[in-house]
Design an enzyme around this catalytic site. Sequence first.
Site, PDB file in Angstrom:
ATOM      1  N   GLU A 220     -19.346  -3.330   1.739  1.00 49.52           N
ATOM      2  CA  GLU A 220     -18.058  -3.251   1.051  1.00 49.52           C
ATOM      3  C   GLU A 220     -18.050  -4.343  -0.010  1.00 49.52           C
ATOM      4  OE1 GLU A 220     -14.529  -3.810   3.499  1.00 49.52           O
ATOM      5  OE2 GLU A 220     -13.347  -3.004   1.852  1.00 49.52           O
ATOM      6  N   CYS A 416     -11.673  -1.134   3.526  1.00 48.76           N
ATOM      7  CA  CYS A 416     -10.417  -0.879   2.817  1.00 48.76           C
ATOM      8  C   CYS A 416     -10.643  -0.506   1.354  1.00 48.76           C
ATOM      9  CB  CYS A 416      -9.510  -2.093   2.928  1.00 48.76           C
ATOM     10  SG  CYS A 416      -8.882  -2.287   4.588  1.00 48.76           S
ATOM     11  N   ASN A 552     -10.501   5.586   6.856  1.00 46.42           N
ATOM     12  CA  ASN A 552     -10.911   4.249   7.294  1.00 46.42           C
ATOM     13  C   ASN A 552      -9.768   3.618   8.064  1.00 46.42           C
ATOM     14  OD1 ASN A 552     -12.484   1.687   7.246  1.00 46.42           O
ATOM     15  ND2 ASN A 552     -10.750   1.008   6.001  1.00 46.42           N
ATOM     16  N   GLU A 553      -9.919   3.497   9.356  1.00 40.67           N
ATOM     17  CA  GLU A 553      -8.943   2.849  10.238  1.00 40.67           C
ATOM     18  C   GLU A 553      -7.501   3.147   9.813  1.00 40.67           C
ATOM     19  OE1 GLU A 553     -10.069  -1.432  10.138  1.00 40.67           O
ATOM     20  OE2 GLU A 553      -8.432  -1.713   8.694  1.00 40.67           O
TER      21      GLU A 553
END
Length: 831
Positions: A220, A416, A552-553
Amino acid sequence: MRKLICIGVGLAVAMNSIGSIDALAGNPVEMLAFSMPDGTGGLKLATRASSDKEWRSIGNFWTFLGSDYGSWGSGKRMHNVRLAQDDSGKFWIVFNPDKNGEVAAYTCTDNLETWIPQEYRRADSDYMKALPSSVKFAPVEEATVQGQKVKGSVLTVDSDLVERLNGYVHYRQLDAARNEERADQDPWRFANLRPLKATVELDKEKSKKISDKFIGIFFEDINYGADGGLYAELIRNRDFEFSSADRKEWSSTTGWETTGDVTLEIATENPIHANNAHYAVISRGAKGGALTNGGFDGIVVKKGDKYILNMEGRAAAKTPVKVSLTDGDGKVLAQTKITIPAGNEWTKLESALKANADCGKATLKIEPLKKGKTELDMISLFPEKTFKGRRNGLREDLAQTLADLHPRFMRFPGGCVSHGNGIDNIYDWKGSIGPLEARKPLPNLWGYHQTRGLGFYEYFLFCEDLGMEPLPVLAAGVPCQNSSWKSHCSHDNLTSNGQQGGIPMEDMPAYIQDILDLVEYANGPADSEWGKVRAESGHPEPFNLKYIGIGNEDLISEAFKIRFKMIRDAINKKYPELIVVGTTGPFYEGSDYDEGWRFAKDEKVEMVDEHYYVAPGWYVNHRDFYDKYDRKGPKVYLGEYASHYPGRESNLECALSIALYLTDVERNADVVEMTTYAPLLSKRGRTQWRPDLIYFDNENINLSPDYYVQQMYGANPGTTYMPAKVTLQEKSCGKCDKTCDVIVGDDVYNRFGVSTVIDEKSGDTIVRIANMLPVAADVNLADYPTGKAEVTTLTGTPRQLDAKPTKAEIELNGEISVPAYSFTVVRIKQK
Ligand code: AHR
C-alpha cells in the site's frame, strides 16, 4: 460489598458491586443508555435503584457499542443516544454521530453485546420506518452518572439483564488482561520455570494438503511506500500536480525552488494531457539562475552510476538548458545539456547524468542558458539501475528486499488506499496505467500525493518478475469506513459520496465495467480492447490474473452488500474461473466480522479477507482461533495483521508472537490459504503507521525481526501439513538423581508452537519451532528424518529491535535445542 459470580465454565471471579443491582432477579429496573458529553467512547449504560437520583455505570463506563461513523479513533462520535426494546425483545439504538444532528445512525442487538452493522441516514429522512413500529424511544434527557453530567435516554429492563451484562463486562476485562500479557512480566509469570524437554510426535496418517500461497506481501502507498519509496523516481512533484487536495499547505510548486533571477509560474492553458493540467513556466532574466528540486528528502547519487533525466519542454525560442546534480556546497556531481526546441508542441527530452562522487542529499538544478521563457513538465530522474533494469522501474535494493521474502502473491493497491477517502478518492485502476503524463494523480488518504507512476502495469510486471500471483483489491463501490466528514449529506438513499455511502446506483454499471476491464487488461488477448492497452505498454502476453479482492475491511452495511453482490455477480458471470475475495471488516470480532461472515456464507463467497492488529498477548492466547473454522465455508485470506506492542515498536517479542501464531495458522492452512503482514514499507521520518515490516530511508534499509519471521516462512514453504502432538516437561533440576520432570501448565504451552510441513518439490521436511518462553528447550524429533539439515534461528531479548537470524548446517539425529525467546526453522534435506 463483594460477591461471586460464575463466568463461563467454572470460572468464579470476585466482582465489585458497582453497576450490579440490589434488586431481586427478574425485577424491572431502570437503565440509562448514554454517551459522554464530547461524544467519544460510544454507548455506556447505567442503572439505579428506584429511590436513587444518581445513576451507577455498568462495568465502570464500559463501551457497549462504538460509533462506526467518522474518521479513525476519536473522529467516531455518538450523541443523543436513544435505546429501546421492540416487542420481540430486541434492542434498537438511534444516535447522531455528528454534534449538529444532521446524520442519524441506527442498529440493533439481541443482548447489548453483539450488534448488527450500523446504518446511516440523513436525520431529516424517514429512517425510523426501518425500525419496528413497537420501538418507542424515551426522550433524551440530562442525567448524572457517578458525578458525571451526561445525556441519554431511560428504558426499563429486567434486572437479570443487568446481572448478565456485569458478567459479560468482567469476562471481557479478563480477556483484555490476557491480551496485555507481555514478556516484561515473564520474570514473575515464569519465576521458577526450568529449561524444557519437548517431544514432538508426528501423526503422519493425518497429514493434509495445504495452500502453497501461504505467505504473500501487502503493498500500500502508506508511509511513502510508493512515491519516495519503492518507485524509483527521484524528483518530488515531477508533474506539478501536487495540490491542497493532497495536503492543505501544498500546491503545484511544492518541492520546487528558484535561484537567481529565474522565476517559476504555473500555467494550465495548454497542458501535455488533461490528466496533468499544470506545468511550469520558467522565466530567466539577464543574470541567470535555476529551478531546483531536492527530491524526496534529498536525491541519492552514487559515484559512477548513471541517472536518466526525462522532461517535456517547449519555448518561444530555442533554449539550451544546463541540468546538474549538485551537493550541499553547490559542487557539481553530474551535468548534462538539453535544448528545449521552439514551438507550441511539447517535446520529450532525455539525457543521462553520470555521477562523479557519492552524495546522499543531492539537488537537481535546471538552468536556462538564455534569457526568456521556457515551459517544462514531467521532470523526472531515475537511476539507471532499477530492479531488473526496467524503465519507470522500482528501487533496486527495496525490490530485492521484497524478493528475498519469497512471497507467493502480492496485494495492491491497499489497504484503505483501495477504497479511498470518500467515493471520489476510490482507486480507479485506469488512471494508473498508460503514458506517465496521462496517469491521473490521486490524493493519498494518508495525507500525500500519488503520482501513480507505480500503477497497475508496474504492479503486474513486478508480480511476474517475482513469480507472485497478483491479488488486486478494489473497492466494493463504497469508500473507506474511516473516510473523513467532508461530504456526508445525502444518506437517505444510500447514494452518498461521503462517509458510509456508496457509488450512486446509476453509476454502478460503469464502475462494474471498470472492474471487468481490469480483468481483460490482465488476461485478455492482445487484440481485445484492454489487452491491447497492455500490449501497447510492452506486454502482449497476459498476466494470468487468478484472484481479485472486492472490498477492504468495509462496514458490512446494506450499501456495501448491494454493491458487492452486483460486482461479484458480474465477475462470476464473465470470468467464472476468477476467485473473488470478499471482506469481513477490520477486526476478528464485532458486527462487521459477524455480518461479513454471515453474508459471505450466504453468498458462497470463495474467500474472505480478515484483518486484525492486536497485541502479542492476543496471539499467545488465541492460538486455536482457526481450529473452529468451517472447512466447507469460504476460505480465509488473512490480509492484514501485525502484533502491536505499546508504543508500536517492531521488537522481537512481536515477531515471535507472529511466528508462534503462524504455526497455528499453518495448521489451518487448508482454510487460511493466504496471509499478508501489514503494512510492508515505511520510510524513516515519513512513518504514519507502525509497526511495519521494512523501514528504509533513501540509502539504508532496516529489517524488523518480523521481516525475518515472514522470510523464514516464505523461504521454506510447504504443501503438506503433518499434525503432531507436542508434550512439554520441565527438565530435572540436576541437584539430585531423582527424576523430577514436571508437567507444565497452559501458560507454558501457549508460548510454544511447532508446525511441520513437507515441500513436495524438494521432498524436504520443514519443522518450525516457536519458543516465546524465557527458557531453552531440548526438542525431541525422533519421528523426523535424520541427516543434513539447515537450521535458521532468530533469537534475542524480547525488546530487541535488531535481532537477526543465524544459519547453520547440522546433522540432525532426533533432537535439537532451541534457545529461550526464539524462532527456529529446521529444513531437513531429502536424502
Ligand atoms: O495497513 C494499514 C491500514 O490498516 C490499511 O490501509 C487498512 O486497510 C487498515 O486499516
